[in-house]
Write a protein that holds these residues in place. Structure first.
Motif, mmCIF file in Angstrom:
data_model
loop_
_atom_site.group_PDB
_atom_site.id
_atom_site.type_symbol
_atom_site.label_atom_id
_atom_site.label_comp_id
_atom_site.label_asym_id
_atom_site.label_seq_id
_atom_site.Cartn_x
_atom_site.Cartn_y
_atom_site.Cartn_z
ATOM 1 N N LEU A 130 41.854 30.397 50.982
ATOM 2 C CA LEU A 130 41.263 31.697 51.274
ATOM 3 C C LEU A 130 39.877 31.497 51.854
ATOM 4 C CD1 LEU A 130 42.285 33.585 48.010
ATOM 5 C CD2 LEU A 130 43.373 33.714 50.254
ATOM 6 N N PRO A 131 39.544 32.178 52.936
ATOM 7 C CA PRO A 131 38.219 32.025 53.529
ATOM 8 C C PRO A 131 37.111 32.384 52.531
ATOM 9 C CG PRO A 131 39.685 33.281 54.964
ATOM 10 C CD PRO A 131 40.386 33.145 53.657
ATOM 11 N N ASP A 132 35.967 31.745 52.683
ATOM 12 C CA ASP A 132 34.828 32.068 51.827
ATOM 13 C C ASP A 132 34.496 33.544 51.949
ATOM 14 O OD1 ASP A 132 34.663 29.437 51.102
ATOM 15 O OD2 ASP A 132 33.074 28.929 52.530
ATOM 16 N N GLY A 133 34.240 34.149 50.812
ATOM 17 C CA GLY A 133 33.869 35.554 50.803
ATOM 18 C C GLY A 133 35.038 36.514 50.768
ATOM 19 N N SER A 134 36.279 35.982 50.880
ATOM 20 C CA SER A 134 37.444 36.873 50.894
ATOM 21 C C SER A 134 37.928 37.214 49.498
ATOM 22 C CB SER A 134 38.589 36.240 51.681
ATOM 23 O OG SER A 134 39.036 35.047 51.046
ATOM 24 N N VAL B 4 45.846 39.185 30.469
ATOM 25 C CA VAL B 4 45.243 40.464 30.075
ATOM 26 C C VAL B 4 43.771 40.267 29.713
ATOM 27 C CG1 VAL B 4 45.256 42.253 28.286
ATOM 28 C CG2 VAL B 4 47.397 41.568 29.375
ATOM 29 N N ALA B 5 43.454 39.124 29.110
ATOM 30 C CA ALA B 5 42.073 38.835 28.709
ATOM 31 C C ALA B 5 41.269 38.143 29.803
ATOM 32 C CB ALA B 5 42.085 37.960 27.450
ATOM 33 N N HIS B 6 41.881 37.871 30.953
ATOM 34 C CA HIS B 6 41.183 37.162 32.035
ATOM 35 C C HIS B 6 40.051 38.039 32.583
ATOM 36 C CE1 HIS B 6 40.455 35.230 35.912
ATOM 37 N NE2 HIS B 6 41.085 34.162 35.430
ATOM 38 N N PRO B 7 38.915 37.449 32.948
ATOM 39 C CA PRO B 7 37.785 38.251 33.459
ATOM 40 C C PRO B 7 38.130 39.125 34.656
ATOM 41 C CG PRO B 7 37.067 36.019 32.961
ATOM 42 C CD PRO B 7 38.556 36.030 32.785
ATOM 43 N N PHE B 8 39.068 38.700 35.493
ATOM 44 C CA PHE B 8 39.426 39.518 36.646
ATOM 45 C C PHE B 8 39.992 40.866 36.214
ATOM 46 C CE2 PHE B 8 42.712 40.673 39.903
ATOM 47 C CZ PHE B 8 41.824 41.045 40.891
ATOM 48 N N VAL B 9 40.698 40.887 35.091
ATOM 49 C CA VAL B 9 41.295 42.117 34.567
ATOM 50 C C VAL B 9 40.401 42.752 33.512
ATOM 51 C CG1 VAL B 9 43.239 43.050 33.253
ATOM 52 C CG2 VAL B 9 43.650 41.414 35.099
ATOM 53 N N ALA B 10 40.067 41.981 32.483
ATOM 54 C CA ALA B 10 39.298 42.534 31.363
ATOM 55 C C ALA B 10 37.877 42.898 31.762
ATOM 56 C CB ALA B 10 39.280 41.534 30.209
ATOM 57 N N GLY B 11 37.332 42.226 32.770
ATOM 58 C CA GLY B 11 35.954 42.475 33.175
ATOM 59 C C GLY B 11 35.790 43.472 34.301
ATOM 60 N N ARG B 12 36.896 44.089 34.736
ATOM 61 C CA ARG B 12 36.796 45.034 35.846
ATOM 62 C C ARG B 12 36.085 46.318 35.400
ATOM 63 N NH1 ARG B 12 41.365 46.453 33.334
ATOM 64 N NH2 ARG B 12 42.325 48.508 33.659
ATOM 65 N N ASP B 13 35.472 47.005 36.347
ATOM 66 C CA ASP B 13 34.962 48.357 36.117
ATOM 67 C C ASP B 13 36.174 49.279 36.214
ATOM 68 O OD1 ASP B 13 34.024 51.005 36.555
ATOM 69 O OD2 ASP B 13 32.117 50.261 37.321
ATOM 70 N N VAL B 14 36.671 49.757 35.079
ATOM 71 C CA VAL B 14 37.945 50.473 35.047
ATOM 72 C C VAL B 14 37.913 51.716 35.930
ATOM 73 C CG1 VAL B 14 39.589 51.699 33.579
ATOM 74 C CG2 VAL B 14 38.526 49.582 32.768
ATOM 75 N N ALA B 15 36.862 52.508 35.816
ATOM 76 C CA ALA B 15 36.788 53.747 36.602
ATOM 77 C C ALA B 15 36.762 53.441 38.095
ATOM 78 C CB ALA B 15 35.561 54.554 36.202
ATOM 79 N N PRO C 230 35.309 34.541 42.625
ATOM 80 C CA PRO C 230 35.778 33.446 41.770
ATOM 81 C C PRO C 230 36.760 33.928 40.711
ATOM 82 C CG PRO C 230 33.406 33.294 42.106
ATOM 83 C CD PRO C 230 33.829 34.610 42.691
ATOM 84 N N GLU C 231 36.570 35.135 40.202
ATOM 85 C CA GLU C 231 37.472 35.664 39.177
ATOM 86 C C GLU C 231 38.879 35.875 39.730
ATOM 87 O OE1 GLU C 231 33.349 36.417 38.063
ATOM 88 O OE2 GLU C 231 34.491 36.948 39.874
ATOM 89 N N LEU C 232 38.976 36.415 40.941
ATOM 90 C CA LEU C 232 40.285 36.625 41.548
ATOM 91 C C LEU C 232 40.956 35.291 41.855
ATOM 92 C CD1 LEU C 232 42.585 38.172 42.804
ATOM 93 C CD2 LEU C 232 41.167 38.601 44.821
ATOM 94 N N ARG C 233 40.207 34.343 42.398
ATOM 95 C CA ARG C 233 40.766 33.020 42.691
ATOM 96 C C ARG C 233 41.289 32.360 41.419
ATOM 97 N NH1 ARG C 233 38.852 30.941 47.841
ATOM 98 N NH2 ARG C 233 37.441 32.459 48.803
ATOM 99 N N SER C 234 40.523 32.478 40.344
ATOM 100 C CA SER C 234 40.928 31.892 39.073
ATOM 101 C C SER C 234 42.185 32.564 38.529
ATOM 102 C CB SER C 234 39.783 32.013 38.058
ATOM 103 O OG SER C 234 40.197 31.641 36.768
#
Length: 334
Positions: free
Chosen positions: A278-282, A309-320, A285-289
């Motif tokens: 994936l190109p840089d900036g696309s 479910v506990a991964h930062p990409f999901v658990a750390g998202r701004d839900v709204a 790090p959370e999504l790549r992980s």
């Protein structure tokens, strides 16, 4: 040997223009007239096929046909899936129908009797269509916030299925349905399987080859006796990972753009290939992980649903913000 295996395998890519769905029939509840159905109306036996007008075909497959249907008395809209009599797996699909009832699964209102002996499933109509139809509309990939919400809602559905020992076995964009409210629901249980209490499961070659995990795509790669020890739920995690990556890139991600999805090309990519760069900036790090955790080729190293479910990409998202981003994508593309 690959050629011999190719000859005995079923059709590789079994997508419908609009996927189908099947689930347990919940308790009765009223249906608002002239709107898509969102809750159960009546238990089995109280609806008849003759109660409905077929408005158009939403999709066709080897197992049956899905219609958009209108209830004559209330004008409520549904998806009506007719499963052809004698189709392999029809009984299993109806069995799964009766096991599940969740806001993260496309809802079934009733199993209807038919004069021909076919199975007819009266299903919730998802007015946004599938994620496949949204990403293939020519507008490119999804923003990352919307992807986080897709992943979160799909994982909620997979967690529910795991708790009931159900393996979907065909996780892909065409089988994740959305509505204009921004809900994502798992659909089409045509090849789902209920895992026995002893944990026995077949790592069989069934479904859509492009989204199969390595241990299911080429079962001959498993070590002797390992097939009985494969985590059956790991394949659904792989399918979700490919789906998220596809929604990010706006195309099927495991082969170069424009390459035909042949059996040989898919086997090389899925079983032996590297993840696309994936190109840089696309992607963060959370999504790549997150994608990397889903797409570990060794099923023993792949993340579980609970871990994702506990991964930062999901658990750390701004839900709204994530839910708003997904609703915006749906509104722009439907």
């Amino acid at each position: 040997m690959a050629a011999a295996r190719e000859r005995r395998l079923p059709q590789l890519h079994l997508t419908l223009d609009a996927p189908t769905w099947a689930f347990r029939c919940p308790a009765p509840a009223p249906v608002t007239a002239a709107t898509p159905s969102t809750s159960a109306a009546r238990p089995d036996g109280e609806f008849r096929l003759s109660d409905f007008d077929m408005l158009k075909v939403l999709g066709r497959g080897n197992g049956g046909t899905v219609h958009k249907a209108s209830h004559r008395r209330t004008s409520a809209l549904y998806a009506l899936k007719i499963i052809h009599r004698g189709h392999p797996g029809a009984d299993e699909e109806v069995d799964v129908v009766r096991r599940v009832d969740s806001p993260h699964i496309v809802r079934c209102h009733s199993v209807l009797p038919t004069p021909s002996g076919d199975s007819a499933l009266l299903l919730e109509l998802m007015d946004g269509g599938s994620l496949d139809s949204l990403v293939r509309g020519g507008q490119g990939g999804f923003p990352e916030a919307a992807l986080a919400e897709v992943a979160a809602q799909a994982l909620a559905g997979l967690a529910y299925l795991r708790a009931r020992r159900v393996v979907h076995r065909d996780m892909k964009p065409a089988n994740l349905l959305v509505n204009r409210a921004g809900q994502v629901k798992i659909g089409d249980f045509g090849i789902a399987e209920v895992v026995s209490r002893a944990g026995k499961y077949r790592a069989a070659y069934e479904g859509t080859a492009a989204y199969m995990s390595p241990e299911r795509f080429d079962t001959e790669r498993l070590h002797e006796g390992e097939e009985d020890r494969v985590d059956p739920y790991a394949a659904d995690v792989w399918g979700l990972g490919v789906t998220v990556l596809e929604l990010l890139m706006g195309r099927y991600p495991l082969l170069p753009a424009g390459q035909e999805l042949t059996w040989a090309a898919l086997m090389c990519a899925i079983c032996f290939g590297e993840l696309p760069a994936l190109p840089d900036g696309s992607a963060s790090p959370e999504l790549r992980s997150f994608v990397s955790a889903c797409l570990q080729k060794d099923h023993r190293k792949r993340a579980s649903v609970a871990e994702l479910v506990a991964h930062p990409f999901v658990a750390g998202r701004d839900v709204a913000a994530a839910r708003h981003a997904l609703r915006e994508v749906i509104a722009q593309r439907v």
